[in-house]
Design an enzyme around this catalytic site. Sequence first.
Site, PDB file in Angstrom:
ATOM      1  N   ASP A  52      36.619 -30.751 -36.513  1.00 36.22           N
ATOM      2  CA  ASP A  52      35.532 -30.322 -36.795  1.00 36.22           C
ATOM      3  C   ASP A  52      35.266 -29.075 -37.713  1.00 36.22           C
ATOM      4  O   ASP A  52      36.163 -28.341 -37.727  1.00 36.22           O
ATOM      5  CB  ASP A  52      34.552 -30.175 -35.390  1.00 36.22           C
ATOM      6  CG  ASP A  52      34.631 -31.192 -34.443  1.00 36.22           C
ATOM      7  OD1 ASP A  52      34.245 -32.279 -35.023  1.00 36.22           O
ATOM      8  OD2 ASP A  52      34.375 -30.982 -33.282  1.00 36.22           O
TER       9      ASP A  52
ATOM     10  N   HIS B 280      36.913 -35.626 -40.503  1.00 39.10           N
ATOM     11  CA  HIS B 280      35.962 -35.374 -39.503  1.00 39.10           C
ATOM     12  C   HIS B 280      36.032 -35.916 -38.014  1.00 39.10           C
ATOM     13  O   HIS B 280      35.488 -35.448 -37.235  1.00 39.10           O
ATOM     14  CB  HIS B 280      34.537 -35.478 -40.040  1.00 39.10           C
ATOM     15  CG  HIS B 280      33.578 -34.410 -39.598  1.00 39.10           C
ATOM     16  ND1 HIS B 280      33.534 -33.764 -38.474  1.00 39.10           N
ATOM     17  CD2 HIS B 280      32.551 -33.703 -40.306  1.00 39.10           C
ATOM     18  CE1 HIS B 280      32.521 -32.783 -38.429  1.00 39.10           C
ATOM     19  NE2 HIS B 280      32.043 -32.726 -39.428  1.00 39.10           N
TER      20      HIS B 280
END
Length: 471
Positions: A448, A444
């Site tokens: 995204d 992450h």
Amino acid sequence: FPTGQVLKRATARAVMATASQPCRFLSGNYPAHFRIDMPALSPTMESGTIVSWAVNEGDELGDGDLLAQIETDKATMDFETPEVGYLAKIILPAGTSDVKLGTPVCIIVENQEDIAAFADYTAEAAPAAAAPAAAPTAPPPPPPPPAPSAAPPPPASPAPVAASPPSPTPDFAPDSRILASPMARTLAARKGIDLSKLASSGPDGVIRAADIEAAAAATPAAAPPAADSSVLPVTPSLQPDGSFTEIPLTGMRKAIAKRLTQSKQEVPHYYLTIDIAIDDLLGVRSKLNAAADGEYKLSVTDFLIKACSKALVDVPEANSQWAETSIKQFHNADISVAVATDSGLITPIVFTANKKGLQQINTDMNDLKEKAVSGKLQPHEFQGGTFTISNLGMMGIDHFTAVINPPQSCILAVGSPAKKLVPADNEKGFNVQTTMSVSLSCDHRVVDGAVGAKWLAKLKSYLENPLKMLL
């Protein structure tokens, strides 16, 4: 090695450029010789295991001759002799494990008659690496000429001498004015007991050893230090001896444990799953294999490699790595493919898969699998990569999530194809469809959720319409 055995040597010379070079030693006890240390055969290698020696003591060594096989943290490598001459002494025998880089492993001499001098040579006799013969030490510089005589300066007043700090004493140092036996003083110092607070039981008020023991027994024991919550306690095995086999860790298994633990602790994983219809893909694969006349046999993994590489070019944000102060975004898709071996998992790489056709990808994968299973992969064939595929579908696994292979940012977990009923606008009201579940694990910090979803949509488009991969 047995006569006729064919070994594809993983040439260690290129890697030896980064390893410590052999040192030539001269000493009064031994003839001139080369000490060969454990080399760094891969950039991440910290120690190695000597699997086997290819030559015996006394054998002649020529340029490029195989000296030994060494297991690194990822593969078993062939180590070629860095010097020509004769193998005078094997310091560490085959099977020696966890040998740190720079540890002496053998001795090579230039002259055959010098071999006998090393019959009793041991590792303890090996000098430090900084001890090789060097250029003669320059003589010390001559002393500076005396300063010209001058009138003696007037005597200076003596500087005050700083008092040396007093030696630290224990909190409960026995007071010499207190009457106590020598044994009592020794026990008091050991147990941290203040003699001034004890009542004596001896004649004339002399504190005896029994008084110290009594005081120590009456003093409550200090509480043990609090356990470190970050360290998990080791639970003793409840199984009786002989009911299990303890398997030593290989270098590869240690590397797997270290890297994957690091990945789960440091990389913020999240997971995206999607089902993909692959009926058209299976049809194209069947037609291409039928027309190959045995020249090749394409697998579903070959199509996955090609589709992933195309999707990575379309969504370059997923073809990136976290670099602490920046994000590296790669221009080509180097696809790592997880391959199970007897020693553990390894990920050989199909480089620039986005520029290769299915047949070339198939050829590369077959060659890499063969090398992986036989432990003959060279470091550059499994170190690196920008994306990883782990396919357990051929083992009957429907769905799973994989651990990211750092420093990469994504790994695709592929499940087994299965027949499913899907709604359809026909007389039956449904169709039978072959679907495959895939899960994308993402870092992450780099990828995204919207980027991961966009990449999976591209992958689905290529796999459900395989002819698009030809465009």
